[in-house]
Design a protein around this motif. Sequence first.
Motif, mmCIF file in Angstrom:
data_model
loop_
_atom_site.group_PDB
_atom_site.id
_atom_site.type_symbol
_atom_site.label_atom_id
_atom_site.label_comp_id
_atom_site.label_asym_id
_atom_site.label_seq_id
_atom_site.Cartn_x
_atom_site.Cartn_y
_atom_site.Cartn_z
ATOM 1 N N GLU A 2 79.094 55.730 48.576
ATOM 2 C CA GLU A 2 78.800 56.935 47.802
ATOM 3 C C GLU A 2 77.493 57.534 48.318
ATOM 4 O OE1 GLU A 2 79.603 59.573 44.580
ATOM 5 O OE2 GLU A 2 80.777 57.816 45.119
ATOM 6 N N ASP A 4 74.250 60.039 48.229
ATOM 7 C CA ASP A 4 73.385 60.804 47.339
ATOM 8 C C ASP A 4 72.209 61.307 48.169
ATOM 9 O OD1 ASP A 4 71.473 58.726 47.464
ATOM 10 O OD2 ASP A 4 72.284 57.775 45.685
ATOM 11 N N ARG A 5 71.326 62.046 47.559
ATOM 12 C CA ARG A 5 70.255 62.706 48.318
ATOM 13 C C ARG A 5 69.301 61.729 49.006
ATOM 14 N NH1 ARG A 5 71.036 66.625 44.120
ATOM 15 N NH2 ARG A 5 71.752 68.546 45.079
#
Length: 94
Positions: A2, A4-5
């Motif tokens: 996954e 994310d930033r």
Amino acid sequence: VELDRQHLSGVDLVVAVGGDGTVLSAAHFLDHGTIPLLGINSDPTSEDDKSVKKKSDERRSHGALCMCTAQDMDTALPPVLYGDGHIETRTRIQ
């Protein structure tokens, strides 16, 4: 994995391969234009395809947000990757 930033630290350029929807999704994921985004239309509509319209074509990307297509990326990408390209700023509606 996954994303994310936090995975974007140290990234100089994000390349989105797909179509306009992929570019929009990637732009949404990026943080306020601090990282350049380059779109490549992987399934562009050819001139021959434009004359024949089918119902399945409705979802096909025209690549308006993409810098190049899969067919011309071999000549379009090197200037960008070697620092000779330019950044075009686009406004994003929120």
